[in-house]
Design an enzyme around this catalytic site. Structure first.
Site, PDB file in Angstrom:
ATOM      1  N   LEU A 182      -0.381  -0.292  -4.414  1.00 60.29           N
ATOM      2  CA  LEU A 182       0.319   0.923  -5.369  1.00 60.29           C
ATOM      3  C   LEU A 182       1.657  -0.059  -5.667  1.00 60.29           C
ATOM      4  O   LEU A 182       1.932   0.704  -6.654  1.00 60.29           O
ATOM      5  CB  LEU A 182       0.514   1.836  -4.300  1.00 60.29           C
ATOM      6  CG  LEU A 182      -0.791   2.691  -3.977  1.00 60.29           C
ATOM      7  CD1 LEU A 182      -0.306   4.075  -2.977  1.00 60.29           C
ATOM      8  CD2 LEU A 182      -1.230   3.269  -5.348  1.00 60.29           C
ATOM      9  N   ASN A 215       0.777  -1.290  -0.036  1.00 61.82           N
ATOM     10  CA  ASN A 215      -0.076   0.150   0.127  1.00 61.82           C
ATOM     11  C   ASN A 215       0.800   1.336  -0.002  1.00 61.82           C
ATOM     12  O   ASN A 215       0.199   2.365   0.248  1.00 61.82           O
ATOM     13  CB  ASN A 215      -0.984   0.031   1.054  1.00 61.82           C
ATOM     14  CG  ASN A 215      -1.780  -1.257   1.285  1.00 61.82           C
ATOM     15  OD1 ASN A 215      -1.537  -2.245   1.888  1.00 61.82           O
ATOM     16  ND2 ASN A 215      -2.657  -1.451   0.336  1.00 61.82           N
ATOM     17  N   VAL A 271       0.829   6.626   0.608  1.00 64.34           N
ATOM     18  CA  VAL A 271       0.208   5.771   1.131  1.00 64.34           C
ATOM     19  C   VAL A 271      -1.282   5.632   0.613  1.00 64.34           C
ATOM     20  O   VAL A 271      -1.837   6.690   0.406  1.00 64.34           O
ATOM     21  CB  VAL A 271       0.011   5.950   2.766  1.00 64.34           C
ATOM     22  CG1 VAL A 271      -0.965   4.839   3.385  1.00 64.34           C
ATOM     23  CG2 VAL A 271       1.471   6.064   3.398  1.00 64.34           C
ATOM     24  N   CYS A 272      -1.716   4.388   0.298  1.00 63.05           N
ATOM     25  CA  CYS A 272      -2.861   4.058  -0.145  1.00 63.05           C
ATOM     26  C   CYS A 272      -3.776   3.478   0.965  1.00 63.05           C
ATOM     27  O   CYS A 272      -3.552   2.235   1.352  1.00 63.05           O
ATOM     28  CB  CYS A 272      -2.888   3.347  -1.506  1.00 63.05           C
ATOM     29  SG  CYS A 272      -4.843   2.907  -1.971  1.00 63.05           S
ATOM     30  N   VAL A 273      -4.708   4.258   1.410  1.00 62.91           N
ATOM     31  CA  VAL A 273      -5.682   3.594   2.330  1.00 62.91           C
ATOM     32  C   VAL A 273      -7.052   4.099   2.415  1.00 62.91           C
ATOM     33  O   VAL A 273      -7.096   5.544   2.192  1.00 62.91           O
ATOM     34  CB  VAL A 273      -4.991   3.652   3.950  1.00 62.91           C
ATOM     35  CG1 VAL A 273      -4.727   4.964   4.223  1.00 62.91           C
ATOM     36  CG2 VAL A 273      -5.782   2.928   5.076  1.00 62.91           C
TER      37      VAL A 273
END
Length: 187
Positions: free
Chosen positions: A128, A86, A93-95
Site C-alpha cells: 500500500l 503493507n 493494513v493490507c494483509v
C-alpha cells in the site's frame, strides 16, 4: 467506527469472550487496550519485534469491527505512524488474513498476531506504501534506515505501553484493569 449498538448481540458476546481470553492468556508482544464504554472498540499496542527495523517501537493499532463480524473481517489500522510496505499513509493494513483469506473461525488474537508478523516479514508484493515496498525490494538498508527513523520518532514508549516502577501509576493501571475484568464478566 461502529458503535456496539450496530453489531449483533452474538458478535458482541464473541468479541467480549475473545478479549477475556486475550486478557487471561496475553499475546507475546501485544498489549490489549480495553474501552469500557464500547467493547467493539478493539485497540492494542504491538511491540516492535527484535531484529527488525521496528525494534523498541510501540505501535498502536485499531480494529474497526464490521456490523456482521465474524462473518466479515474487521479493518485494521495503525494509529502510530509507521514506514511499512503493507500500511497506507492513513494507517490501513493490507494483509490477506483481513481480505481473501478471512474465515469466521479467525479472531482478534489471530489478527493481532498476523499484524505483528507483518513487522517481521513485510510483503512488498501487496504494498500500500509503494515507496516502502520498492525500497524493501531494491535497497533493504535504505528501507531499514527509514523504518528505524520513523520508529524512533513516532513509536516511542508511553506509561500505558510499559511497566513502570512508579507505584501511583501501577495502582491506577491495576484499578483500571480490575474494572475492565468486572465489566467483561457481566457480559
Amino acid at each position: 467506527m461502529l458503535a456496539a449498538e450496530s453489531i449483533s448481540p452474538s458478535a458482541i458476546k464473541r468479541i467480549a469472550k475473545e478479549i477475556q481470553t486475550i486478557q487471561t492468556t496475553p499475546l507475546e508482544g501485544v498489549k490489549l487496550i480495553i474501552n469500557d464504554d464500547n467493547i467493539c472498540d478493539v485497540q492494542a499496542w504491538i511491540y516492535g519485534p527484535e531484529g527488525t527495523p521496528y525494534e523498541k517501537g510501540h505501535f498502536k493499532v485499531k480494529l474497526a469491527m464490521s456490523n456482521d463480524f465474524p462473518n466479515s473481517p474487521p479493518k485494521c489500522y495503525f494509529q502510530t505512524k509507521i514506514f511499512h510496505p503493507n500500511v497506507s499513509a492513513s494507517g490501513e493494513v493490507c494483509v490477506n488474513t483481513l481480505k481473501k483469506d478471512w474465515s469466521p473461525d479467525l479472531g482478534i488474537a489471530h489478527i493481532l498476531l498476523t499484524v505483528k508478523c507483518l513487522l517481521i516479514y513485510p510483503n512488498p508484493e501487496s504494498a500500500l506504501n509503494e515507496e516502502a515496498g520498492k525500497l524493501l525490494l531494491e535497497r533493504y538498508d535504505d528501507y531499514a534506515k527509514h523504518a528505524k527513523l520513523m520508529t524512533s520518532i513516532h513509536a516511542k514508549k508511553s506509561e500505558e505501553t510499559t511497566s513502570t516502577s512508579n507505584p501511583e501509576i501501577i495502582k491506577k493501571v491495576e484499578k483500571k484493569n480490575d474494572k475492565k475484568k468486572k465489566t467483561l464478566k457481566r457480559l
